[in-house]
Design an enzyme around this catalytic site. Structure first.
Site, PDB file in Angstrom:
ATOM      1  N   HIS A  11       0.841  -1.205   0.000  1.00 53.12           N
ATOM      2  CA  HIS A  11       0.000   0.000   0.000  1.00 53.12           C
ATOM      3  C   HIS A  11       0.875   1.254   0.000  1.00 53.12           C
ATOM      4  O   HIS A  11       0.737   2.119   0.846  1.00 53.12           O
ATOM      5  CB  HIS A  11      -0.895   0.026   1.249  1.00 53.12           C
ATOM      6  CG  HIS A  11      -1.944  -1.028   1.276  1.00 53.12           C
ATOM      7  ND1 HIS A  11      -2.657  -1.336   2.417  1.00 53.12           N
ATOM      8  CD2 HIS A  11      -2.410  -1.858   0.301  1.00 53.12           C
ATOM      9  CE1 HIS A  11      -3.517  -2.316   2.143  1.00 53.12           C
ATOM     10  NE2 HIS A  11      -3.392  -2.645   0.874  1.00 53.12           N
ATOM     11  N   GLN A  12       1.754   1.385  -0.959  1.00 55.50           N
ATOM     12  CA  GLN A  12       2.670   2.527  -0.956  1.00 55.50           C
ATOM     13  C   GLN A  12       1.928   3.814  -1.333  1.00 55.50           C
ATOM     14  O   GLN A  12       1.137   3.838  -2.265  1.00 55.50           O
ATOM     15  CB  GLN A  12       3.820   2.273  -1.923  1.00 55.50           C
ATOM     16  CG  GLN A  12       4.639   1.047  -1.530  1.00 55.50           C
ATOM     17  CD  GLN A  12       5.824   0.856  -2.430  1.00 55.50           C
ATOM     18  OE1 GLN A  12       6.831   1.545  -2.293  1.00 55.50           O
ATOM     19  NE2 GLN A  12       5.715  -0.070  -3.361  1.00 55.50           N
TER      20      GLN A  12
END
Length: 534
Positions: free
Chosen positions: A468-469
């Site tokens: 989940h960058q």
């Protein structure tokens, strides 16, 4: 907009013929992921504006995409950018694989399909950072009502029906998911009918997950938004088209250079260019095009178009620690394997949940550094930090297309994160070892009972990522902000960013749904600016 669910996945031949694509469009959208697909579709809806949607990966016509249970088979393939973080001292020098979707639909074509809308405090924080109430929770509820085709109990204030995004809970959840809800209730964590309504306005709770699965098949954002419009002559979708740099006339972005079939082509945008390439490639294209920290650009011989020191800074991700139990007998896996979710606080004084738990109905192998054995049949609580305090950074390794970004996640570098991680793991162990799971499991296999020092060692050796960058080109008003409240890049005309990189901080929960909101918001702003039909 109603998707044709009988044609969610189609080969590249159904897209625009490659040899017939012109060079000039009204709008160019770079990236067909959970934000870019929305922007392109909403701009093309008008029928009058010509829209080019560029995607570096290929089509979405594969069983590993359409079958939700096969999502792990895409990791490490051509459908995954395959990024890898630099060694992190907080992880005992380990390098984290940082998968990111590559192909039509981006991450929404290879992810676990969890629909998580973010906490009320997330959106109110974004509004404060941007100085714009349109980013606040009450406004964003309006977007979700527009977006969703919610299949659950009616909640007119919070949920939408008839929108492009089909959202439903598992129709027949597995026993292990039901056990998790019972376990949460026995230790005082409230259980809700939905994880995206009232539950995300307070301290958190437990609930069955909401998923983007329809009739047993994945619904990507591309499939929901773009595919129904592919017959429109004003929408062009080009796959295997890698954006290499922005083209400028002074400080105005006039288009992009793209690598197509090994040849460089230039496309011109009469009105605007939108970067929706994700939290790694958006900063890369910006910096290699001359927009970013002046000293870093000059060090690589890149002419500076606009000094923006925040490009590539503020990197955030959800870090997870797998706690695993062995089943008494093999159990079925439902959907993508994630049918139950939990959000809770590590400290009651916090304003919102900082612990994120996704229950996976199969045993996830622990990193080899833990020395732990994985049971042949079991389940794992993918258990981690919803609001990490650690911040990472992206750096250029060079000025050219094939020069990879150096991703420094800096995971677990802040003491608050380790404190929260310790609470999260112990909460997970309390749940998994409760009576609710006794009929299903034989024993805990990871991490097992340990003293504080041993648990810290487990956390550093076992930490992985939710993929989940976010937050590497943040929205705001300070000197490190990259875009304003309208997602316009500071100091540059004709250029906006619409993807997870604009988030001032990571949202509480999986990031696909917030990215759809970002796409809707960007499209509204662009349509208003250019008097397109809304």
């Amino acid at each position: 907009m109603t998707p044709d669910t009988h044609d969610q996945y189609a080969p590249e031949s159904s897209l625009n013929p490659r040899g017939k694509i012109g060079d000039v469009f009204d709008f160019i959208v770079c990236g067909s992921g959970s934000s870019g697909s929305v922007v392109a579709a909403r701009l093309a809806e008008d029928g009058n504006a010509s829209v080019l949607l560029l995607e570096a990966g290929g089509d979405d016509a594969a069983e590993t995409v359409s079958n939700p249970a096969q999502w792990p088979l895409n990791l490490g393939t051509s459908r995954d950018w395959g990024f890898v973080g630099e060694p992190a001292s907080g992880l005992n020098g380990r390098r984290l694989p940082l998968s990111m979707g590559k192909g039509l639909g981006g991450g929404s074509s290879i992810n676990v399909l969890v629909w998580a809308r973010g906490h009320k405090d997330d959106w109110d924080h974004f509004a404060a950072e941007a100085g714009d109430d349109a980013w606040g929770y009450q406004s964003i509820l309006g977007y979700y009502r527009r977006i969703e085709n919610w299949q659950g109990a009616p909640d007119p204030a919070r949920r939408g029906v008839g929108g492009p995004a089909y959202v439903a809970q598992p129709p027949a959840p597995q026993p292990v998911a039901e056990a998790m809800l019972r376990a949460a209730s026995t230790i005082g964590i409230p259980v809700y009918d939905s994880p995206n309504g009232e539950m995300m306005e307070g301290p958190g709770g437990a609930s069955l997950a909401e998923l983007r699965i329809r009739d047993g098949k994945r619904e990507s954002v591309f499939g929901s938004y773009v595919r129904p419009l592919l017959s429109q002559p004003n929408l062009t979708v080009l796959t295997d088209a890698l954006v290499t740099r922005l083209i400028f006339n002074g400080k105005r972005a006039t288009g992009v250079e793209v690598l197509v079939d090994g040849q460089r082509r230039q496309f011109t945008a009469r009105c605007e260019t939108v970067l929706s390439l994700g939290a790694i490639n958006t900063p890369k294209v910006l910096m290699q095009s001359g927009v970013g920290p002046e000293d870093e650009l000059k060090a690589h011989g890149i002419p500076v178009v606009q000094h923006l020191p925040g490009v590539g800074r503020n990197h955030q991700d959800h870090i997870a620690f797998g706690c695993t139990w062995a089943y008494r007998k093999p159990e079925a896996v439902g959907g993508t394997g994630c049918e139950a979710k939990l959000y809770w606080k590590s400290d009651a004084r916090l304003s919102q949940p900082d612990i994120l738990q996704c229950q996976l109905e199969f045993a996830v192998p622990s990193p080899i550094e833990t020395g732990l054995q994985t049971p042949e049949h079991g389940w794992t609580m993918f258990n981690g930090l919803a609001q990490p305090k650690s911040r990472g950074r992206l750096r250029l390794s060079g000025p050219d297309l094939n020069d990879a970004m150096l991703i420094e996640p800096n995971s677990l570098s802040e003491p608050e994160d380790m404190a929260a991680a310790l609470v999260a793991v112990e909460l997970c162990r309390e749940l998994g070892n409760s009576d609710a799971f006794a009929p299903l499991v034989t024993c805990e296999t990871a991490p097992g009972a340990r003293d504080r020092s041993g648990m810290i060692d487990f956390i550093r050796r076992s930490a992985v990522t939710y993929w989940h960058q976010t937050s590497t080109a943040k929205m705001g008003r300070d000197s490190m902000s990259v875009v304003d409240n309208e997602l316009k890049v500071y100091g540059v005309d004709g250029l906006r960013i619409a993807d997870s990189s604009i988030l001032p901080r990571i949202t509480t929960g999986n990031t696909m749904a917030p990215c759809v909101v970002i796409g809707e918001r960007a499209a509204d702003l662009i349509r208003t600016s250019h008097s397109l039909m809304v």
